[in-house]
Design an enzyme around this catalytic site. Structure first.
Site, PDB file in Angstrom:
ATOM      1  N   GLU A 302      -5.117 -10.503  -0.305  1.00  0.00           N
ATOM      2  CA  GLU A 302      -4.316 -10.365   0.966  1.00  0.00           C
ATOM      3  C   GLU A 302      -4.055 -11.941   1.501  1.00  0.00           C
ATOM      4  O   GLU A 302      -2.963 -11.931   2.267  1.00  0.00           O
ATOM      5  CB  GLU A 302      -4.801  -9.377   1.958  1.00  0.00           C
ATOM      6  CG  GLU A 302      -5.062  -7.942   1.642  1.00  0.00           C
ATOM      7  CD  GLU A 302      -3.386  -7.424   1.483  1.00  0.00           C
ATOM      8  OE1 GLU A 302      -2.635  -8.016   2.013  1.00  0.00           O
ATOM      9  OE2 GLU A 302      -3.479  -6.176   1.039  1.00  0.00           O
ATOM     10  N   ASP A 550      -0.004  -2.744  -9.302  1.00  0.00           N
ATOM     11  CA  ASP A 550       1.444  -3.193  -9.263  1.00  0.00           C
ATOM     12  C   ASP A 550       1.826  -4.839  -9.274  1.00  0.00           C
ATOM     13  O   ASP A 550       2.456  -4.967  -9.994  1.00  0.00           O
ATOM     14  CB  ASP A 550       2.344  -2.667  -7.948  1.00  0.00           C
ATOM     15  CG  ASP A 550       1.271  -2.931  -6.608  1.00  0.00           C
ATOM     16  OD1 ASP A 550       0.470  -3.524  -6.842  1.00  0.00           O
ATOM     17  OD2 ASP A 550       1.630  -2.481  -5.493  1.00  0.00           O
ATOM     18  N   GLU A 667       4.617   8.364   1.337  1.00  0.00           N
ATOM     19  CA  GLU A 667       3.721   7.501   0.723  1.00  0.00           C
ATOM     20  C   GLU A 667       3.361   8.036  -0.675  1.00  0.00           C
ATOM     21  O   GLU A 667       3.200   7.127  -1.770  1.00  0.00           O
ATOM     22  CB  GLU A 667       2.385   7.131   1.543  1.00  0.00           C
ATOM     23  CG  GLU A 667       2.719   6.393   2.841  1.00  0.00           C
ATOM     24  CD  GLU A 667       3.130   4.891   2.452  1.00  0.00           C
ATOM     25  OE1 GLU A 667       2.775   4.287   1.595  1.00  0.00           O
ATOM     26  OE2 GLU A 667       4.167   4.599   3.185  1.00  0.00           O
ATOM     27  N   GLU A 857       8.965  -1.514  -0.451  1.00  0.00           N
ATOM     28  CA  GLU A 857       9.194  -1.340  -1.781  1.00  0.00           C
ATOM     29  C   GLU A 857      10.483  -0.835  -2.413  1.00  0.00           C
ATOM     30  O   GLU A 857      11.129  -1.389  -3.330  1.00  0.00           O
ATOM     31  CB  GLU A 857       7.979  -0.701  -2.530  1.00  0.00           C
ATOM     32  CG  GLU A 857       6.634  -1.599  -2.650  1.00  0.00           C
ATOM     33  CD  GLU A 857       6.038  -1.714  -1.391  1.00  0.00           C
ATOM     34  OE1 GLU A 857       5.055  -2.328  -1.208  1.00  0.00           O
ATOM     35  OE2 GLU A 857       6.027  -0.639  -0.462  1.00  0.00           O
TER      36      GLU A 857
END
Length: 957
Positions: A302, A550, A667, A857
Site C-alpha cells: 500500500e 490482481d 463488492e 476498477e
C-alpha cells in the site's frame, strides 16, 4: 622587580593555559573531520522562527522546518516560484541526488536505552545460517544506498496524535548496515537501448462535434465539482491525516499517518487543473516525516502504490525536472531509502510488513511464507520509474529480482500453468527439509546444553522497544536439567518469537568466577534449504484475478511498456497469463436479457485441476480491472481477440452496475454460468434450481406433509364418530328415552381416543406433529363443530318428531395450507422467499458482499475501452455509473462508502478511501477529457491510477 617575582607563578600558569587553548584551536579541524566520519552527525542549529502571537486556540505551532511558516498561505518560494524552471542546470542536471538527511537528536527515553545494537554481521554467521554469503570486499564497493542520517525536522501533520499534537517519541527509522548486500558487479541494470516501436494503443479520434463537446465538458465539470468538494472536506477536517471520515467530519489514519489522501491525490489535482490546491498541498508534503509513523510496521504494498507512486506521478505530470517541484522527488527518494530495507533478505525477496524501528530493522530476516501474489509482484513499476528518473540501478535491481523469481516459477510450472496461487512462500526455504534440519539441530543443542554447568547463566541482552527480541522469557531454569530431554532447545525455540531469528550463543569462561557461561551474541537466521517461489500455506490452492492477486498480472504488460519493450520477460509472462485465464477462469453468465458478457472465476485445487478443480463463479468489483488489462494487452501484443474479450469483461461489470436497485455493483457476488458459452439463453427453471439446491426434495416434503395431515384429520373424524355413537347408545337406554347429560364428575368412555374436554384442543393442534412443543405453536382459530349438549336435549319444533339419531355437527370449511406456519415450503415458494428476503437482482445467485467502498476498477476498464475503441457508448455507460454513485454516496464534505447496494436507502459508512480522489474520480474525469490528456501512448498508469511517463530515449530519461 620584587612585585614581578611575587606574581611569577600566576604568569607561568596563565601562559600554559593560553598555549593549550591555542593547540586546541589549531586541532579543531581534525576534530571536525573525526566527527564528520561518524554515520550520524549532530543536527545543525535550528532556525529561529519569526515571532508569532499566541492567543488561546489561535496560537501557532512552533516549526523548525527550514524556516517555513506553519500558515497555509505562506508557501515556500522555492516551491511556488520555480514552476517551469530548471533549478539545477549543468551537465549533471539529469541525475537526481539522494537528499542528505541528518539524524534527529531528541531526548532519549527508556525505550531508546533498550535498543539492541548487534555486532557487525560476520561471514561465518551467514554461512552457518545456510544462506549464500556475498563477497563483502566486493560488496563494500557496491553502489548500495549510503548511510542516511535522519533530519532534525518538525514532526508534521503526517504524524500527529488524536489531539492534533506532535507525536512525542525519540524513535526514528535510521539506515542500518545490510546483512545481505548485493555486490556492485551483480546489480541488475536498467535496459540501456532505445525503446522499441510499440503499436498504438489509443483510438485515432477525429474532430468532435460542438454538441458532443458541450455534453462531454458539462459532464467533466460535474466530476471536477465532486473532486473540489471532497478535497475541500479533506483539507478542512483531515489535512495531514490519511483519510477523511465524511459523515462525522473527522479523520482516520489506517496507514502510517503520512497523509495518504493528500499524497495519493497530488496528480489528480494537477490533471484537473487545480493548480493552487496542488501548490498548497506541497507544503504539507514537505512536513511529512517518513522516518516515524503511527503503525509499528509499514504495509509495503500500500505504501509503494499510494505514496511512492503518488509522489513520482505528481513529479512526472507537473513537468519533472523542468517543472521545478523538486520536493516531490526529494520525498520520493526519502521514502524509497526506507523501503529499500525490505529487500535485505537472503534471497532479496521483500518483507511485506516492515518493522522500521532500529532494534528490529537491524536484525536479519526472511521474506514471508504466506505473501499475497499482489503484494509481492506489485512493486515493479514504482521502483523502475524511480530508477529511470534518478539513474540509480539499485531501485530497478530490487524489483527485477522479484520478476525473475515469478518468471522462473512460471517456467517450472504451477498447478494451473501460467498463473500463480493466491498465497506464495517467498522465504526461499524448503520448509520440509528445514524442519528436518531443525530437529537434528535441536537434538544436538540439547546434548551440548547438558554438558554445561547446571549453574551457568545466559545473558540474553536487553530487548528493544518492540518486545520483538524478548529472549529472556524463553531461557530455561538451569536448575532443571532433567526437563531438557523433554523439550526443544531453548535457543531453537526462540525463532518463533523473533521473526525466525536465533541467538548466536557462544561459550565463554568468566574471568572473575572461572565458570563457563553461555553468552548471547549476534542474531542469526536458522538454517535454510534454498528454493524459489512456491505455493504458500497448506492444503488447497486458489487461483483468480481478484483480490490478493490482481495487480501483479496488471503490472506485466504495463512494466513492458514502462521499459520500452526492452525486457521480453514481461511479454512472456503476460501472454501465458492471458492464455491460462481464457482456458481456466473466463465464463459467460446466464442473464435475463441473454447479454453476451464475461466474468473471471476463482478455482480451488489440491494440485490436480483436471480432476479436482472447484469453480466459484464470482462477480467481484476488484476483478473488473481485467477488462482494461486484456484490451490493452491485446493492442500492444497484437492479439485482436483479447481486445474483444476485454470488451465483454467490461460489459459484464456494467451489467452488474445496472442490475441493482442503487445502480451500483456490489463488492462481491455469484452468478450462474451458461452450460454453453456460445449458445446461452435464459432458463428460469435452471436459475431457480440453482437458487434452491434442495429443489428435488422440497416438493416431496410438501406431499408428505399433506399425506400426514390427511391421515391425522381422518383419525380425528373417526374419534368424533365413535364418541357420537357412544352418546347415542347411552341415550337409547336411558329411562326417559332422552340422552343422559353428563355430570362434571362423569368420566369419558375408556375406549374413546379423544375425551370430551380435549376435543377442541385436538382439533386446533398442529397436524402431523407428535411432540407437545408443537401444540403450543399458534394456529389460525377456526370455528369448531357444534357439540353443545343443550341443543341436543331441546324439544323438537312443533309438528316434527324428535329423531333418535344423533345430529351430525356441521363440518369445518375446507382446510388450506397457506396459513399453516409448519407446512414446508414448496420449491417455487422457497425461491420466491429467498429472492424477496435477500432482495436478489435477477441473475444473481447470491450477493455475499453488499457494500460499495468507492472502488475504481469498473470505471477504470470503461475508460480503457473508450480510449482504445473510441466508442462513445462507454461515455454513456460511465455517466450512468457516475450519477448512481453520486446519488448514494454524497455527503456534505465528501463521499462515503455505503453498506448495501441492494437497498434503495443504503447507509453511509463514514469512510472515504484515498483511492476515491486518486483513482475513481480521476478515471471519470479522464473519460470526459480530451483524448490527449494522459494519452495511453505517452503514459502508463500504475494500479493506483498514478501516471508514469513512458520513455522515449534510452535509460528512461
Amino acid at each position: 622587580m620584587f612585585r614581578l617575582r611575587r606574581y611569577r607563578y600566576y604568569v607561568f600558569f596563565a601562559a600554559i593555559v593560553v598555549f593549550l587553548l591555542y593547540r586546541v584551536a589549531q586541532n579543531s579541524e581534525q576534530w571536525e573531520a573525526v566527527s564528520a566520519s561518524f554515520p550520524h552527525a549532530a543536527p545543525p542549529p535550528k532556525l529561529k522562527p519569526p515571532p508569532t502571537s499566541k492567543t488561546g486556540a489561535d496560537s501557532q505551532v512552533d516549526t523548525s522546518l527550514k524556516g517555513i511558516s506553519s500558515k497555509d498561505d505562506d508557501l515556500p518560494q522555492r516551491i511556488l516560484d520555480n514552476s517551469g524552471k530548471d533549478s539545477s542546470p549543468g551537465k549533471d542536471s539529469l541525475k537526481a541526488e539522494i537528499p542528505d538527511l541528518k539524524n534527529t537528536q531528541q531526548a532519549e527515553d527508556e525505550d531508546d536505552a533498550a535498543d539492541f545494537e548487534p555486532p557487525p554481521k560476520s561471514d561465518i554467521a551467514i554461512k552457518e545460517a545456510g544462506v549464500l554469503a556475498y563477497d563483502h570486499d566486493e560488496a563494500a564497493k557496491a553502489t548500495t544506498a549510503p548511510v542516511i542520517n535522519v533530519p532534525d525536522k518538525n514532526v508534521g501533520k503526517g504524524a500527529m496524535d488524536a489531539e492534533n499534537n506532535p507525536v512525542k517519541t525519540a524513535i526514528h527509522w535510521k539506515k542500518v548496515p545490510e546483512h545481505f548486500p548485493v555486490p556492485e558487479s551483480e546489480i541488475i541494470p536498467l535496459p540501456t537501448e532505445k525503446p522499441k516501436k510499440i503499436p498504438t494503443i489509443q483510438f485515432a479520434f477525429g474532430k468532435e462535434s460542438a454538441e458532443n463537446r458541450e455534453l462531454r465538458e458539462a459532464r467533466q465539470q460535474q466530476v471536477k465539482a465532486e473532486m473540489e468538494r471532497g478535497w475541500a472536506g479533506y483539507w478542512k477536517y483531515a489535512r495531514g491525516h490519511d483519510e477523511l471520515s465524511p459523515v462525522s467530519k473527522k479523520y482516520r489514519d489506517p496507514f502510517c499517518g503520512w497523509a495518504a489522501t493528500l499524497v495519493d491525490s497530488l496528480d489528480t489535482l494537477w490533471i484537473m487543473g487545480m493548480e493552487e490546491e496542488f501548490k498548497e498541498a506541497l507544503l504539507e508534503v514537505e512536513k511529512i516525516d517518513f522516518t516515524i509513523g503511527k503503525r509499528p510496521e509499514i504495509p509495503v504494498f500500500e505504501t509503494t502504490i499510494r505514496y511512492l507512486g503518488g509522489l513520482i506521478a505528481a513529479y512526472d505530470v507537473s513537468g519533472g525536472k523542468s517543472g521545478g517541484y523538486d520536493i516531490l522527488l526529494e520525498k520520493a527518494l526519502e521514502l524509497a531509502e526506507i523501503l529499500m530495507g525490505v529487500f535485505d533478505t537472503p534471497n532479496r525477496m521483500p518483507v511485506l510488513y516492515y518493522n522500521w524501528k532500529p532494534s528490529f530493522a537491524s536484525q536479519p530476516r526472511r521474506a514471508p511464507t504466506n505473501a499475497g501474489v499482489a503484494e509481492l509482484g506489485s512493486l515493479a513499476m514504482e521502483f523502475t520509474r524511480l530508477a529511470q528518473i534518478t539513474k540509480e540501478n539499485k531501485y530497478y535491481d530490487a524489483v527485477a529480482r522479484i520478476t525473475d523469481a515469478f518468471y522462473e516459477w512460471q517456467e517450472s510450472g504451477t498447478s494451473i500453468p501460467g498463473i500463480f496461487p493466491e498465497q506464495v512462500d517467498a522465504s526461499g526455504c524448503n520448509r520440509t527439509a528445514q524442519n528436518e534440519l531443525e530437529a537434528a539441530q535441536s537434538a544436538a543443542d540439547i546434548e551440548a546444553y547438558d554438558e554445561t554447568d547446571s549453574n551457568n547463566s545466559l545473558d540474553a541482552g536487553a530487548a528493544g522497544e518492540d518486545n520483538e527480541l524478548d529472549f529472556e522469557s524463553d531461557v530455561k531454569a538451569k536448575s532443571q536439567p532433567d526437563r531438557l530431554d523433554k523439550a526443544e532447545s531453548s535457543v531453537l525455540k526462540r525463532s518463533r518469537k523473533s521473526s525466525a531469528l536465533n541467538l548466536n550463543v557462544v561459550k565463554k569462561k568468566n574471568p572473575k568466577t572461572g565458570k563457563v557461561e553461555l553468552i548471547a551474541g549476534e542474531r542469526i537466521l536458522p538454517e535454510c534449504v534454498s528454493q524459489g517461489l512456491t505455493s504458500g500455506g497448506w492444503g488447497a490452492e486458489q487461483y483468480s484475478m481478484g483480490g490478493s492477486q490482481d495487480s501483479t498480472y496488471e503490472y506485466f504488460p504495463k512494466q513492458w511498456l514502462l521499459l520500452g519493450g526492452l525486457e521480453p520477460k514481461y511479454k512472456e509472462l503476460h501472454l501465458k497469463v492471458s492464455e491460462a485465464v481464457k482456458k481456466w477462469l473466463l465464463f459467460r453468465p446466464m442473464v435475463p436479457d441473454n447479454r453476451d458478457i464475461l466474468f473471471s472465476a476463482k478455482i480451488t485445487t489440491s494440485g490436480e485441476p483436471e480432476t479436482d478443480a472447484k469453480w466459484q463463479y464470482e462477480v467481484t468489483h476488484l476483478t473488473c480491472f481485467v477488462g482494461g488489462m486484456f484490451a490493452m494487452g491485446g493492442k500492444i501484443f497484437e492479439v485482436p481477440a483479447d481486445v474483444e474479450i476485454g470488451k465483454k469483461l467490461t460489459e459484464g461489470c456494467v451489467w452488474a452496475y445496472e442490475s441493482t436497485p442503487t445502480g451500483i455493483m456490489p463488492e462481491g457476488a455469484h452468478v450462474l454460468p451458461c452450460p454453453d458459452a456460445k449458445n446461452c439463453h435464459w432458463n428460469q427453471t435452471l436459475y431457480e434450481q440453482t437458487l434452491d439446491p434442495a429443489f428435488e426434495s422440497r416438493d416431496e416434503q410438501v406431499e408428505e406433509y399433506r399425506e400426514r395431515k390427511a391421515k391425522a384429520k381422518a383419525a380425528v373424524e373417526k374419534a368424533r364418530m365413535e364418541k357420537q355413537n357412544a352418546q347415542d347408545l347411552r341415550s337409547s337406554t336411558g329411562k326417559t328415552g332422552r340422552p343422559n347429560k353428563s355430570t362434571p364428575d362423569e368420566k369419558p368412555l375408556e375406549d374413546s381416543p379423544v375425551d370430551h374436554n380435549n376435543a377442541r384442543v385436538g382439533k386446533r393442534a398442529p397436524v402431523g406433529l407428535e411432540d407437545d412443543t408443537m401444540e403450543s405453536r399458534p394456529v389460525k382459530n377456526k370455528k369448531a363443530p357444534a357439540l353443545d349438549d343443550d341443543l341436543e336435549d331441546s324439544d323438537p319444533v312443533p309438528g316434527f318428531k324428535k329423531s333418535t339419531i344423533s345430529q351430525v355437527p356441521l363440518q369445518d370449511d375446507e382446510d388450506t395450507d397457506e396459513d399453516d406456519p409448519l407446512r414446508p415450503l414448496s420449491h417455487k415458494e422457497w425461491v420466491a422467499n429467498k429472492i424477496e428476503s435477500e432482495k436478489l437482482p435477477k441473475g444473481f445467485v447470491n450477493v455475499n458482499w453488499r457494500s460499495y467502498i468507492l472502488r475504481p476498477e469498473a470505471i477504470e476498464s470503461v475508460w480503457y475501452m473508450y480510449r482504445i475503441t473510441g466508442d462513445k457508448k462507454w461515455q454513456d455507460e460511465g455517466w450512468k455509473m457516475f450519477e448512481a454513485i453520486v446519488r448514494h454516496t454524497t455527503t456534505e464534505v465528501g463521499s462515503s462508502a455505503i453498506d448495501n447496494v441492494l437497498s434503495t436507502n443504503p447507509k453511509q459508512s463514514d469512510e472515504m478511501e484515498s483511492f476515491w480522489t486518486a483513482e475513481t474520480l480521476k478515471y471519470f474525469y479522464l473519460l470526459y477529457s480530451e483524448p490527449n490528456l494522459i494519452s495511453l501512448d505517452q503514459w502508463v498508469l500504475n494500479t493506483e491510477a498514478h501516471p508514469f511517463k513512458r520513455p522515449k530515449s534510452s535509460f528512461g530519461v
